[in-house]
Design an enzyme around this catalytic site. Sequence first.
Site, mmCIF file in Angstrom:
data_model
loop_
_atom_site.group_PDB
_atom_site.id
_atom_site.type_symbol
_atom_site.label_atom_id
_atom_site.label_comp_id
_atom_site.label_asym_id
_atom_site.label_seq_id
_atom_site.Cartn_x
_atom_site.Cartn_y
_atom_site.Cartn_z
ATOM 1 N N LYS A 33 13.014 2.235 -5.836
ATOM 2 C CA LYS A 33 12.387 3.136 -4.875
ATOM 3 C C LYS A 33 12.684 2.764 -3.428
ATOM 4 C CE LYS A 33 8.169 2.552 -3.641
ATOM 5 N NZ LYS A 33 6.705 2.501 -3.505
ATOM 6 N N THR A 34 12.448 1.507 -3.106
ATOM 7 C CA THR A 34 12.642 1.080 -1.716
ATOM 8 C C THR A 34 14.100 1.257 -1.291
ATOM 9 O OG1 THR A 34 10.947 -0.560 -2.151
ATOM 10 C CG2 THR A 34 12.131 -0.752 -0.090
ATOM 11 N N GLU A 220 4.178 6.046 -1.355
ATOM 12 C CA GLU A 220 2.917 5.828 -2.090
ATOM 13 C C GLU A 220 2.015 7.057 -1.990
ATOM 14 O OE1 GLU A 220 2.767 3.291 -3.883
ATOM 15 O OE2 GLU A 220 3.659 1.534 -2.922
ATOM 16 N N ARG A 604 5.071 -5.820 -12.397
ATOM 17 C CA ARG A 604 5.533 -6.665 -11.282
ATOM 18 C C ARG A 604 6.469 -7.751 -11.776
ATOM 19 N NH1 ARG A 604 5.440 -3.343 -8.034
ATOM 20 N NH2 ARG A 604 4.978 -2.074 -9.855
#
Length: 752
Positions: A33-34, A220, A604
């Site tokens: 995503k980033t 987000e 994570r």
Amino acid sequence: MSELLAHLNPVQRQAVTHLDGPLMIIAGAGSGKTRVITHRIAFLHREVGIPLGQIMAVTFTNKAAKEMRERICRILGLPDMPGLAVGTFHARCAMILRREAEAAGLSTSFAILDETDQKQAIKGVLKELDISEKLARPAKVQSFINQAKMRLLTPADCEELNDEDEVPYPRIYAKYQEVLTKCNSVDFEDLLMKTVLLFQGNEAIRKRWVERYQYVLVDEYQDTNHAQFLLTKLLAKDHGNICIVGDEDQSIYSWRGAEISNLLEFEKSFPGTHVIKLEQNYRSTATILRAASTVIERNTQRIGKTLFTEGEEGEPLTFMTSPDQAGEGTRIAQECVRLIKVEGVNPDEIAIFYRGHWLSRGIEDAMRQFRIPYRVVGGLRFYDRREVKDLLSLLRLSVNPTDDLAFERVVNVPNRGIGAKSQLIIAQHAAAMGVSWREAAIALTEQKTLRGKAHGSLINFLGMLDGWVELARFAKPSRVLEQILKDTNYKEDGVGDLNSIEAESRLENIGEFEGMIDSYQPQGTENQLLEFLTEMALDATEEKDDNKARVSLLTIHNAKGLEYDYVFTIGMEKGVFPTSRAEESFDAMAVEEERRLFYVAITRARKKLFLSYSMSRNRPDLWGSMNQPSIFLSELPSDVFDGESQQRMKRLLPYQTQRQKQAPGELEYVPDEPVQTERRPFRSPGGPINRGGRTASRPGFSEGTRVNHRYMGPGEVVSLGGRPGWERVKVRFDDGREQEFVLKYAPLSLAE
DNA sequence: CAATTGGGTTTTTTT
DNA sequence: AACCCAATTG
């Protein structure tokens, strides 16, 4: 092909190159995503030629903003990008409101109240209205006000909507707002609400900002609230160049007003939206991904996507059990030592997650004991410490001497003899004359209303304040602070007993604060002190810039957006995770949100995930109670665990409340007896207890009785107490320790 | 006026 | 256990 697109998969490339019109990117955990967001901005700038100043990107935290900025810089090969507008909704709104202060009905130097300040203000209002804090819990009032503001409701609106409540929330809200206006202050929610109202009420101003930002990106998005949704619309409805990025499975802020529906129904508010799903995971092993998918598939509130990976199976999950917090800490610390020393893992790549900050205690103790370097992320925030708050209030007052809230906080700090009585007189005077506390105080000193020490001290304080205000006009923030510390003699008089450990840590914090303000680099050209204060209010993260590798301890909420090779999640117990509030509420959605939180925790981890259960937690009121395992443990397929973990799980799960249905692939277990209570009592020769929901006290316990504690050993009952059903015994153990227990829970037996 | 004591309450999660 | 408030005492 452009070098920018070379390292992207086809779907990512689509997301980066989509140009005009609304775009919704559903980005699964670990799907890059980033990378997509940063490349998209770089692409817009370098390949399409959009000036950076015309792009606005909204992130969820300041940390994320900083990171995004850095990454784009790196991609573009620029040292800095002053024009690019990146920040949280709150920070962007603060900026807009400072520019448009007049139109928004504020003065440019408005202060921003954080949550603690807000609560203080509410308490003051309750006192003024003579409403007891018992009737109107400040925390409840706070939540009411914030909820109202999120939905753009004024006190009058609330009055109309709600009248069945016996607590006059709307009236308190109204008074609270009055106080804020008088102090020229806004709270977090005001930042959003006032910006929305400004845009709704003044088309010319709105147009100005719309034209300024031709491309808007919101990250987000699943965690945006109603006001933020409106803001997004007001900023982007004209040109439609809106790109939102989100993942419904990672929506974990509903308690802060986040509405998943903003994401689920985005296409309705922006017709013609192009939807892109990023489903390939580049982060975790196949095993971890399978665990995560199995868990999240139980949720109903989903758009639905299936993550896949081309990566390897990797290591199985490990499930750890311990009798208590100390044991849990030791096991985890030992495992960390093994990873670091034997496997050569960098401590930066290890993280320990938990549901709430209070769970970090046992881990911290163990980390210290084993001399493992660690950092606690979040937690008691730096700027929440008393001395830092004092100094911030003094600075606030210097910028804005009409800030009564700040004035009240520091007028007697350090103690200079202006106590509650004198303060009350000042407050009444201020209210009667309709002026600020400072002006009222000036009048009082002129009239010599106050006697004795208070009079002189007040004159002195007002004199110092004048000096700071003067100084704040032109001097550097650090210079103002220096003067304040000198004038108030804070380092000697403000920290308590100078020889105490407490004073030492306070002085340390003051030192750190001085360092922060010293090295502060102003961005704009406006009032630097004001800018510093804004940043302090909006960005709580205190960054210690030492590069030492450390194990990270953090809440799962804090872990959103981060990733680690090795992840431990502790507190896998009923009542802890999912929190009892969610499980006991009859709201299925509450448990779904907890499940998303679990999903975030799992995803994570890159290489290996550990889950830890502790039979007891240190809560004196529940001492000795045995925790049941978290329902989430049974939602994992058993074959994602290693063999020993499966055994441990099998031994434990019989204690779990029975579940009606089990999906195939789940662990099978046979409850050997029904469990009636949330906390499962121990059996002991003291007699059967807690039958059929009714609680009887255990016979045979009286003063002087010799007893045996399962973990703490032999001792003697020294006293009895508590309410019926919650009888307590205080036991002095033979080794000298004393401990009070709740009788029905304590693993105590009568000694032979 | 301030420090101390006692009692009651709390435990999510953060901009 | 920790925190926060109110009442009591110095």
